[in-house]
Design a protein around this motif. Structure first.
Motif, PDB file in Angstrom:
ATOM      1  N   ILE A   1      47.549  35.212  -6.160  1.00 35.54           N
ATOM      2  CA  ILE A   1      46.692  34.060  -5.894  1.00 35.54           C
ATOM      3  C   ILE A   1      47.217  33.335  -4.660  1.00 35.54           C
ATOM      4  O   ILE A   1      48.414  33.097  -4.533  1.00 35.54           O
ATOM      5  N   ALA A   2      46.287  32.969  -3.774  1.00 36.40           N
ATOM      6  CA  ALA A   2      46.621  32.190  -2.578  1.00 36.40           C
ATOM      7  C   ALA A   2      45.793  30.908  -2.591  1.00 36.40           C
ATOM      8  O   ALA A   2      44.564  30.973  -2.604  1.00 36.40           O
ATOM      9  N   TRP A   3      46.457  29.764  -2.617  1.00 35.51           N
ATOM     10  CA  TRP A   3      45.777  28.473  -2.578  1.00 35.51           C
ATOM     11  C   TRP A   3      45.786  27.952  -1.152  1.00 35.51           C
ATOM     12  O   TRP A   3      46.861  27.755  -0.567  1.00 35.51           O
ATOM     13  N   VAL A   4      44.608  27.700  -0.614  1.00 35.18           N
ATOM     14  CA  VAL A   4      44.516  27.113   0.722  1.00 35.18           C
ATOM     15  C   VAL A   4      44.926  25.645   0.599  1.00 35.18           C
ATOM     16  O   VAL A   4      44.278  24.861  -0.081  1.00 35.18           O
ATOM     17  N   ARG A   5      46.020  25.281   1.264  1.00 34.53           N
ATOM     18  CA  ARG A   5      46.538  23.918   1.213  1.00 34.53           C
ATOM     19  C   ARG A   5      46.119  23.105   2.431  1.00 34.53           C
ATOM     20  O   ARG A   5      46.051  21.899   2.391  1.00 34.53           O
ATOM     21  N   PHE A   6      45.848  23.819   3.546  1.00 38.22           N
ATOM     22  CA  PHE A   6      45.488  23.143   4.796  1.00 38.22           C
ATOM     23  C   PHE A   6      44.781  24.133   5.698  1.00 38.22           C
ATOM     24  O   PHE A   6      45.168  25.300   5.775  1.00 38.22           O
ATOM     25  N   VAL A   7      43.766  23.651   6.382  1.00 42.11           N
ATOM     26  CA  VAL A   7      43.141  24.399   7.474  1.00 42.11           C
ATOM     27  C   VAL A   7      42.831  23.378   8.554  1.00 42.11           C
ATOM     28  O   VAL A   7      42.327  22.291   8.275  1.00 42.11           O
ATOM     29  N   GLY A   8      43.201  23.706   9.783  1.00 43.39           N
ATOM     30  CA  GLY A   8      42.969  22.761  10.868  1.00 43.39           C
ATOM     31  C   GLY A   8      43.295  23.351  12.214  1.00 43.39           C
ATOM     32  O   GLY A   8      43.673  24.519  12.331  1.00 43.39           O
ATOM     33  N   THR A   9      43.137  22.522  13.217  1.00 46.05           N
ATOM     34  CA  THR A   9      43.479  22.933  14.574  1.00 46.05           C
ATOM     35  C   THR A   9      44.995  22.948  14.714  1.00 46.05           C
ATOM     36  O   THR A   9      45.719  22.412  13.863  1.00 46.05           O
ATOM     37  N   HIS A  10      45.452  23.525  15.796  1.00 43.83           N
ATOM     38  CA  HIS A  10      46.889  23.548  16.046  1.00 43.83           C
ATOM     39  C   HIS A  10      47.423  22.120  16.145  1.00 43.83           C
ATOM     40  O   HIS A  10      48.483  21.796  15.604  1.00 43.83           O
ATOM     41  N   ALA A  11      46.682  21.233  16.793  1.00 40.34           N
ATOM     42  CA  ALA A  11      47.104  19.830  16.935  1.00 40.34           C
ATOM     43  C   ALA A  11      47.158  19.129  15.574  1.00 40.34           C
ATOM     44  O   ALA A  11      48.084  18.360  15.306  1.00 40.34           O
ATOM     45  N   GLN A  12      46.183  19.395  14.705  1.00 40.25           N
ATOM     46  CA  GLN A  12      46.196  18.804  13.366  1.00 40.25           C
ATOM     47  C   GLN A  12      47.380  19.328  12.561  1.00 40.25           C
ATOM     48  O   GLN A  12      48.013  18.584  11.816  1.00 40.25           O
ATOM     49  N   TYR A  13      47.671  20.608  12.714  1.00 37.55           N
ATOM     50  CA  TYR A  13      48.804  21.231  12.017  1.00 37.55           C
ATOM     51  C   TYR A  13      50.115  20.552  12.396  1.00 37.55           C
ATOM     52  O   TYR A  13      50.983  20.351  11.545  1.00 37.55           O
ATOM     53  N   ASP A  14      50.249  20.201  13.656  1.00 38.33           N
ATOM     54  CA  ASP A  14      51.484  19.569  14.122  1.00 38.33           C
ATOM     55  C   ASP A  14      51.758  18.227  13.444  1.00 38.33           C
ATOM     56  O   ASP A  14      52.878  17.743  13.465  1.00 38.33           O
ATOM     57  N   LYS A  15      50.739  17.638  12.813  1.00 34.82           N
ATOM     58  CA  LYS A  15      50.876  16.320  12.182  1.00 34.82           C
ATOM     59  C   LYS A  15      51.158  16.387  10.682  1.00 34.82           C
ATOM     60  O   LYS A  15      51.294  15.360  10.038  1.00 34.82           O
TER      61      LYS A  15
END
Length: 98
Positions: free
Chosen positions: A78-92
């Motif tokens: 099982i894989a739970w998606v915890r976050f999806v976003g742009t590279h800039a959003q990921y950096d935060k």
């Protein structure tokens, strides 16, 4: 592998990131076919993935334009998606706790 939840991916591209739809859908379909027993097996298949503590994995999507953080339980597949976003959003965000 079972992915929870595709809705998270869809909600992201519907928020004005339409160019993410194709690479996110391709990632989702790849995950459905995947079967890794360990993080090392995943890393062997996808060298660009980053393995973090606590079963977390970061995937670069769309030429590293987007990022997905998932929490994976290898024994249950099982894989739970915890976050999806742009590279800039990921950096935060803190990828190990999100």
């Amino acid at each position: 592998m079972r992915v929870i939840a595709k809705r998270t991916l869809r909600e992201f591209w519907e928020q004005g990131f339409e160019s993410a739809e194709t690479p996110l859908t391709e990632w989702y379909n790849m995950m459905l076919k995947a079967s890794w027993a360990t993080p090392q097996e995943l890393k062997t298949d996808i060298r660009t993935a980053s393995i973090l503590k606590g079963g977390r994995v970061v995937f670069n999507i769309g030429g590293n334009k987007y990022r997905i953080i998932v929490a994976i339980r290898y024994t249950q597949q099982i894989a739970w998606v915890r976050f999806v976003g742009t590279h800039a959003q990921y950096d935060k965000v803190d990828a190990e706790t999100i």
